[in-house]
Motif scaffolding. Structure first.
Motif, PDB file in Angstrom:
ATOM      1  N   PHE B  79     106.216  79.649  -5.711  1.00 53.66           N
ATOM      2  CA  PHE B  79     107.280  80.586  -5.399  1.00 53.66           C
ATOM      3  C   PHE B  79     108.436  80.270  -6.329  1.00 53.66           C
ATOM      4  CE2 PHE B  79     107.357  77.058  -2.469  1.00 53.66           C
ATOM      5  CZ  PHE B  79     108.602  76.512  -2.706  1.00 53.66           C
ATOM      6  N   VAL B  80     109.154  81.279  -6.709  1.00 52.21           N
ATOM      7  CA  VAL B  80     110.273  81.053  -7.610  1.00 52.21           C
ATOM      8  C   VAL B  80     111.522  80.814  -6.771  1.00 52.21           C
ATOM      9  CG1 VAL B  80     109.489  82.218  -9.672  1.00 52.21           C
ATOM     10  CG2 VAL B  80     110.353  83.554  -7.757  1.00 52.21           C
ATOM     11  N   SER B  81     112.264  79.787  -7.148  1.00 50.65           N
ATOM     12  CA  SER B  81     113.539  79.614  -6.470  1.00 50.65           C
ATOM     13  C   SER B  81     114.512  80.587  -7.112  1.00 50.65           C
ATOM     14  CB  SER B  81     114.068  78.204  -6.643  1.00 50.65           C
ATOM     15  OG  SER B  81     113.012  77.306  -6.612  1.00 50.65           O
ATOM     16  N   GLN B  96     120.407  82.565  11.505  1.00 46.76           N
ATOM     17  CA  GLN B  96     119.302  83.025  10.670  1.00 46.76           C
ATOM     18  C   GLN B  96     118.027  82.245  10.951  1.00 46.76           C
ATOM     19  OE1 GLN B  96     120.472  83.202   6.636  1.00 46.76           O
ATOM     20  NE2 GLN B  96     118.592  84.135   5.937  1.00 46.76           N
ATOM     21  N   LEU B  97     118.190  80.936  11.097  1.00 44.49           N
ATOM     22  CA  LEU B  97     117.013  80.105  11.357  1.00 44.49           C
ATOM     23  C   LEU B  97     116.374  80.475  12.683  1.00 44.49           C
ATOM     24  CD1 LEU B  97     118.021  76.513  10.208  1.00 44.49           C
ATOM     25  CD2 LEU B  97     116.471  78.111   9.124  1.00 44.49           C
ATOM     26  N   THR B  98     117.222  80.692  13.697  1.00 45.33           N
ATOM     27  CA  THR B  98     116.673  81.062  14.998  1.00 45.33           C
ATOM     28  C   THR B  98     115.891  82.363  14.869  1.00 45.33           C
ATOM     29  OG1 THR B  98     118.715  80.162  15.836  1.00 45.33           O
ATOM     30  CG2 THR B  98     117.277  81.231  17.422  1.00 45.33           C
ATOM     31  N   GLY B  99     116.507  83.304  14.144  1.00 47.29           N
ATOM     32  CA  GLY B  99     115.833  84.588  13.954  1.00 47.29           C
ATOM     33  C   GLY B  99     114.499  84.416  13.259  1.00 47.29           C
ATOM     34  N   LEU B 100     114.528  83.633  12.192  1.00 43.72           N
ATOM     35  CA  LEU B 100     113.307  83.431  11.418  1.00 43.72           C
ATOM     36  C   LEU B 100     112.229  82.754  12.247  1.00 43.72           C
ATOM     37  CD1 LEU B 100     114.665  82.359   7.956  1.00 43.72           C
ATOM     38  CD2 LEU B 100     113.278  84.343   8.459  1.00 43.72           C
ATOM     39  N   GLU B 101     112.660  81.761  13.033  1.00 46.67           N
ATOM     40  CA  GLU B 101     111.672  81.054  13.833  1.00 46.67           C
ATOM     41  C   GLU B 101     111.038  82.006  14.833  1.00 46.67           C
ATOM     42  OE1 GLU B 101     112.887  78.222  16.687  1.00 46.67           O
ATOM     43  OE2 GLU B 101     111.118  76.989  16.411  1.00 46.67           O
ATOM     44  N   HIS B 102     111.906  82.828  15.419  1.00 43.24           N
ATOM     45  CA  HIS B 102     111.427  83.786  16.394  1.00 43.24           C
ATOM     46  C   HIS B 102     110.404  84.717  15.748  1.00 43.24           C
ATOM     47  CE1 HIS B 102     111.722  85.761  20.190  1.00 43.24           C
ATOM     48  NE2 HIS B 102     111.877  86.935  19.606  1.00 43.24           N
ATOM     49  N   ALA B 293     106.710  86.520   4.641  1.00 40.26           N
ATOM     50  CA  ALA B 293     107.807  85.900   5.385  1.00 40.26           C
ATOM     51  C   ALA B 293     107.962  84.440   4.982  1.00 40.26           C
ATOM     52  CB  ALA B 293     107.536  86.007   6.886  1.00 40.26           C
ATOM     53  N   LEU B 294     106.831  83.741   4.860  1.00 43.19           N
ATOM     54  CA  LEU B 294     106.892  82.316   4.520  1.00 43.19           C
ATOM     55  C   LEU B 294     107.437  82.104   3.117  1.00 43.19           C
ATOM     56  CD1 LEU B 294     103.677  80.805   6.082  1.00 43.19           C
ATOM     57  CD2 LEU B 294     106.040  80.456   6.742  1.00 43.19           C
ATOM     58  N   ILE B 295     107.046  82.987   2.198  1.00 45.76           N
ATOM     59  CA  ILE B 295     107.540  82.830   0.821  1.00 45.76           C
ATOM     60  C   ILE B 295     109.046  82.969   0.797  1.00 45.76           C
ATOM     61  CG2 ILE B 295     107.635  83.990  -1.422  1.00 45.76           C
ATOM     62  CD1 ILE B 295     104.636  84.412  -1.196  1.00 45.76           C
ATOM     63  N   SER B 296     109.536  83.951   1.531  1.00 41.70           N
ATOM     64  CA  SER B 296     110.982  84.143   1.520  1.00 41.70           C
ATOM     65  C   SER B 296     111.683  82.935   2.125  1.00 41.70           C
ATOM     66  CB  SER B 296     111.365  85.422   2.254  1.00 41.70           C
ATOM     67  OG  SER B 296     111.100  85.270   3.618  1.00 41.70           O
ATOM     68  N   ILE B 297     111.042  82.304   3.092  1.00 41.08           N
ATOM     69  CA  ILE B 297     111.643  81.089   3.654  1.00 41.08           C
ATOM     70  C   ILE B 297     111.550  79.948   2.649  1.00 41.08           C
ATOM     71  CG2 ILE B 297     111.423  79.331   5.433  1.00 41.08           C
ATOM     72  CD1 ILE B 297     110.378  81.537   7.276  1.00 41.08           C
TER      73      ILE B 297
END
Lengths: 357, 811
Positions: B79-81, B96-102, B293-297
């Motif tokens: 993945f590119v930073s 944001q983290l809570t949202g992402l985890e959800h 989703a994982l790549i964006s994280i």
């Protein structure tokens, strides 16, 4: 070989004894309990526990914690430790370690059978079982309708099979029968374990006979108290007592005819080790008896660590850890239900453990 | 002189207004030269002021860890930073983290549900395909029935003796009984148990058919491949069916209805297949979505983790601070280097300004109560050497730091043992390679072995350089001598003596200009010559280094103003060592210069046994006997000098100060009261002083030094022993492997010999020998050198710094 364990014990048992003593050193201390009692939420408890050996097990739990999760993870740690020790153990230690779990196995069998009797879901029941007492075919216990079927179908494969020989009846299962079955099984188990330890000889036999006798006596008292006022006859009651221990045989005769708690007390006070225990209780009180027994047990378990080159340390460690988990459960329950004033009420047992720690 | 004594430290107290506390602490963390003292040590972690924030950070860290695990599990690596990332506030990040985890949880949950459904279909398909094999052909069906019937019949025969009535009943029930079947699928490992249990539950009245499934099924909860077995149970009776189903349920065996009709079966199979392919498509789409989703994280994960780590560190530091009485300020204490105090003040001002606080941060010095931490400003070159010293013990505050000397002596002593300039060049190439890759390796995670090599790259470089130097002196290049510096000084009388010993040779010109004469090599007296050379050299080096150690103890004593130590420890030690081993060194030098044949062992031994005897042929210079007697007397006086005066003088000093106290106490009742409230420190110290303990301590020290002088000198002989071992080993490898192989006129043997030689050189000489020489050099420094002066009872300066945080995170 009493007195010569020092020569040979470490060949097979040295590593594991070191391991178990190391584990024991990580039991929560009095100051840990002090801090835990001051926790406001379950997250606080998690935070405090993360500094202890439980840390890695609780680390990745998402935040709204439940008491069950904490207890489950803590038990998981104990189970992992137990499995590690069992893997490393050679005979006769491995058999000894297996004996430790039979008690849980009996409890699990009873739990499942009672649960099915009341038409609970098997999966739900399985989750409630203690992981140390699991065996392969435990789920199929639900199929059985009566004692003999229970034995023939499932238990014949398990180590509990020999203990069952005394309670095979074709009677249908009901609560009373199950309770009698549990006690019969337990009696047979304790006697077998006792015999096994005697066979091992040496310090193991000496210390384990003390611990198991205490266990047997405690069960005898509990059976007596619980059967007061039920339809269990004196003879039946007498049959449930294990055939060893400090109370055997004369104490059992007296207990068998007891009709109320004060008579039990009268019977028990003839035995010096239990006299002190009962002297702390006021007359007619049976609530605190359990606690007093627990305290006494913890004290005895701690003493097992004072001697070296014997297997009782494994038994003692497992029991102490279980007591610790019970304590944690109690603390978490109190914290979860906002009953902080009651937290320290039941913790006496553990603090006496830490006195010896 | 930065490295000679540790940085001066000041204990400062910070009084920070609450509103600017966060800002100030984060700036200090950026600067990283202030070590906070924990003022709330008696409080448990969750009783502290910022426990909540720490908890929140912990929660965020957990989420990030969860993401990391998920990313690893899904196998996303590329993945590119993105270059531009919006800077987030920590609160925003939390949301944001809570949202992402959800979101991730939901995706996973859906995925799992889908997979379960998919598995169910897949199992159904397998069961249909397999079970039909057992059920379909009517021929086999009847066969099974017959078999079962026979079973029952045999039972019946058995029963015949018991009752006639039942025999009549059996055929009629048999006709009525319709064999029913249950088909399902179960884990391979549980198959036997299931079969046994079914057998018991039905008292043997059933037929168990099985066939392994062709496909493995993925367990959605553990994502492991599970091998399963399809089974079909044939039985009769409704009650048995419930029993069998219960048993199956207990064994996690999934049962599926298999229609007996062929056409419906085909129909169902077709339907299942279409639904399966649909499912597959859905699953793929879900997986794609999840990976997106994982790549964006993954792009931000590292940055966020760093941020959370910082945040956590800030709050943990804030937790070390105390509230003052008004609850408006936080009070902190900490150590900082005196030199950077001004800088810290400046930073605090900036923090005040940036947080728009009305009140400035107050910083003032405090009287230190315990010993300050030890802090050396190291750079990438000196760091590794400092680590070598710290591994033994961290220097006390402002104690003389042996690192300064270790930088040179350590690689040198290593090289004395390892001397071979061929091997040195190999080491040098390695060290240079590490240096060339320095920039690249610095930001990269490397394995523990590579990491260790990399951390010690400058040590390695110096070791290599010194090895080349010593190798040139020993004149060994993979054990082959060269004559760079003019030819050998010796020559043969005639041609026959080319392999002969020294006796056949005569010296015909000036000695060989640098290092060992190449002619020694291979001669019969090579070993005696080199041994005597190296042994003497080892002793010389050892005596010099030990003298340096004692000299450093003088610097220490002078710096801390301990006159007692100079007079009654440094002086006698110096005299004792030099009157015995200093004298030996002098004899060695004299012998070298004069070319005398004297036996130095003899001289040394008889110096003790019979100092008054005539030296005879072992006399090296005039007046040697008198000198020896004098030195012996000096050494003998040095021992009691070391032992007795110090504890006695100490006791006298204590008594004097105590008497002073007594006088003061008698002065008046007011003073007396004061004394009771606050015991005088000197008085307190007197109570601690125990003469017998001090004396025993001094005795131990004294004995240790006297015995140590002998054993340490002997210990330096390891320089000779290892160097001997090294040169002998390399000779063996060169002669017995390379030259032997070269003797054959066969390309393969030569190549094999070369390969073996290269291998043994690389692994045994370059790796194992390096390690052993390194260890021995380490020991000579830690024990023989440092025990003369180094206490190493300090504690390290651990400033609150973000950069150290990321380093910890990196490993």
């Amino acid at each position: 070989m009493y007195g010569f364990e020092a020569l040979t014990f470490n060949i097979h048992g040295g590593y594991l004894e070191a391991i178990v003593r190391g584990h024991r050193a990580t039991l929560l201390t009095a100051s840990d309990y002090n801090n835990l009692c001051q926790c406001e939420t379950l997250d606080d408890i998690k935070m405090h526990l993360s500094a202890t050996e439980y840390g890695p097990y609780l680390q990745n739990e998402p935040s709204p914690l439940h008491t069950t999760t904490i207890v489950e993870k803590c038990t998981l740690k104990l189970v992992d430790e137990y499995k590690h020790m069992l893997c490393q153990a050679t005979e006769p230690l491995s058999t000894f370690l297996e004996y430790i779990t039979y008690g849980h196995m009996i409890d699990n069998v009873v739990l499942i059978v009672t649960g099915t009797l009341h038409e609970r879901d098997v999966q739900e029941l399985l989750e409630k079982c203690h992981p140390l007492g699991m065996f392969d075919s435990i789920a199929s216990l639900a199929v059985a309708q009566n004692m003999s079927e229970l034995y023939r179908l499932v238990l014949v494969d398990t180590p509990l099979a020999p203990y069952f020989s005394q309670c095979i009846t074709s009677e249908d299962l009901d609560d009373m029968n199950i309770e009698i079955m549990r006690n019969t099984l337990y009696k047979a188990y304790l006697e077998d374990f006792y015999r096994f330890c005697q066979k091992l000889g040496g310090a193991t036999a000496e210390i384990m006979s003390d611990l198991l006798s205490f266990e047997a006596d405690r069960r005898a008292v509990n059976i007596t108290i619980n059967s007061i006022g039920t339809e269990l006859t004196r003879d039946d009651r007498r049959k449930l007592y294990s055939n060893f221990g400090l109370l055997y045989p004369y104490g059992h005769e007296e207990l068998a005819v007891c009709e109320d708690i004060d008579q039990v007390r009268g019977a028990m006070e003839k035995y010096p080790p239990y006299q002190s225990l009962f002297s702390k209780l006021s007359y007619g009180e049976s609530q605190l008896l359990d606690k007093a027994f627990y305290e006494e047990e913890v004290k005895r378990l701690c003493l097992a660590f004072e001697q070296q080159f014997h297997y009782a340390v494994f038994f003692a460690y497992m029991r102490l850890r279980e007591q610790e988990i019970r304590n944690l459960m109690w603390i978490s329950e109190c914290v979860a239900q906002n009953q902080k004033s009651r937290v320290s009420k039941d913790l006496l047992a553990s603090s006496s453990k830490n006195g010896a720690n | 002189m930065d490295l000679f004594r540790s940085e001066r430290m000041t204990l400062v107290q910070l009084i920070i207004p609450v509103e600017s506390a966060y800002c100030a602490v984060s700036y200090l963390g950026e600067f990283g030269l202030l070590q906070f003292r924990d003022l709330n040590a008696n409080k448990s972690p969750f009783q502290r002021t910022f426990a909540n924030q720490v908890k929140r950070c912990g929660e965020m860290a957990r989420k990030l860890q969860y993401f990391k695990d998920q990313i690893l599990k899904s196998g996303i690596t590329s993945f590119v930073s993105p270059t531009m990332q919006p800077d987030l506030e920590i609160e925003e990040l939390e949301i944001q983290l809570t949202g992402l985890e959800h979101e991730l949880d939901e995706i996973n949950h859906n995925d799992e549900k889908l997979r379960m459904a998919y598995n169910e279909l897949l199992e159904f398909k397998i069961v249909l395909q397999k079970a039909s094999g057992f059920l379909l052909p009517s021929k086999r069906d009847t066969y099974a029935e017959i078999e079962l019937g026979e079973n029952v019949h045999s039972n019946g025969n058995y029963l015949q003796t018991a009752s006639l009535l039942e025999e009549e009943v059996i055929p009629s029930t048999l006709e009525q009984s319709r064999l029913s079947s249950v088909s399902g699928i179960v884990c391979k490992s549980k198959r036997l148990m299931l079969e046994r249990m079914l057998f018991r539950a039905t008292r043997g009245n059933m037929l168990f058919n099985q066939s392994p499934a062709d496909e493995v099924i993925v367990d959605p909860s553990t994502s492991e491949m599970v091998e399963k077995v399809v089974f079909v149970v044939l039985f009769s009776g409704e009650q048995t069916r419930t029993k069998i189903l219960k048993v199956c349920e207990a064994f996690d065996a999934n049962c599926y209805p298999v229609p007996e009709d062929v056409t419906t079966q085909r129909h169902i199979i077709r339907e299942v297949l279409t639904r399966l392919s649909e499912m597959e498509r859905t699953l793929d789409a879900g997986l794609h979505h999840r990976n997106q989703a994982l790549i964006s994280i993954a792009q931000c994960q590292a940055k966020w983790a760093n941020m959370v780590r910082r945040e956590m560190a800030i709050y943990k530091t804030l937790n070390m601070l105390n509230f003052d009485v008004t609850k408006k300020c936080l009070v902190g204490e900490g150590w900082c280097p005196t030199s950077s105090k001004a800088k810290i003040q400046e930073i605090l001002q900036r923090a005040t300004y940036d947080s728009k606080s009305q009140l400035g941060v107050i910083l003032h010095e405090m009287e230190p109560t315990d010993s300050p931490p030890t802090y050396f400003r190291t750079n990438s070159f000196t760091k590794a050497f400092q680590e070598i010293v710290d591994a033994y013990g961290v220097a006390g505050y402002q104690e003389v730091n042996p690192t300064v000397y270790t930088i040179v002596t350590f690689p040198f002593l290593f090289a004395v043992m390892f001397g071979d300039w061929g091997h040195g060049i190999c080491l040098l190439l390695g060290a240079l390679a590490l240096l060339a890759l320095e920039r690249k390796l610095k930001n990269q995670e490397v394995g523990s072995f590579m990491g260790m090599l990399f951390a010690g790259r400058y040590v390695l470089l110096l070791m290599a350089v010194f090895t080349i130097y010593c190798g040139l002196i020993y004149n060994e290049f993979f054990s082959i001598p060269f004559d760079f510096f003019g030819g050998s000084a010796y020559k043969c009388r005639d041609d026959s003596c080319s392999t002969a010993h020294t006796m056949g040779l005569f010296k015909y010109r000036e000695p060989y200009a640098f290092g060992v004469d190449p002619r020694w090599r291979g001669s019969r007296s090579e070993l005696p010559f080199l041994n005597s050379l190296k042994m003497k050299m080892s002793i010389l080096l050892g005596v010099v280094q030990m003298n340096l150690g004692i000299l450093l103890s003088y610097f220490n004593a002078r710096f801390f103003g301990k006159q007692l130590d100079i007079r009654y420890q440094f002086l006698p030690q110096m005299i004792f060592l030099n009157s015995l081993f200093g004298y030996l060194s002098m004899l060695i030098v004299v012998k070298w210069c004069s070319g005398s044949q004297a036996d130095l062992y003899h001289v040394m031994i008889y110096m003790f046994l019979s100092p008054t005897d005539d030296l005879g042929e072992n006399q090296l210079f005039r007046g040697q006997k008198q000198l020896q007697i004098f030195l012996l007397l000096l050494a003998l006086t040095a021992v009691p000098w070391m032992l007795f005066p110090k504890p006695f003088i100490k006791r006298k000093l204590r008594q004097e100060s105590f008497q002073g106290c007594e006088y003061r106490r008698l002065g008046g009742s007011e003073v007396d009261d004061d004394m009771d409230n606050e015991p005088d420190p000197s008085n307190q110290r007197y109570g601690d002083f125990n003469f017998s303990e001090a004396f025993v301590h001094q005795m131990i020290h004294c004995i240790e030094f006297v015995l140590g002088a002998v054993s340490n000198t002997a210990s330096y002989l390891r320089l000779w022993a290892l160097s001997l071992a090294h040169s002998e080993l390399s000779t063996v490898f060169y002669e017995r492997i390379l030259l032997l192989a070269w003797g054959y006129d066969n390309f393969i043997i030569r190549l094999g010999g070369l390969a073996t030689f290269a291998f043994t050189t690389a692994f045994i000489l370059l790796m194992m020998e390096t390690l052993s020489a390194f260890l021995h050099a380490l020991r000579l420094h830690w024990v023989e050198f440092q025990n003369k002066f180094y206490h190493g009872n300090g504690h390290k300066f651990r400033p609150f710094s973000f950069s150290s945080l990321t380093e910890e995170g990196g490993h």
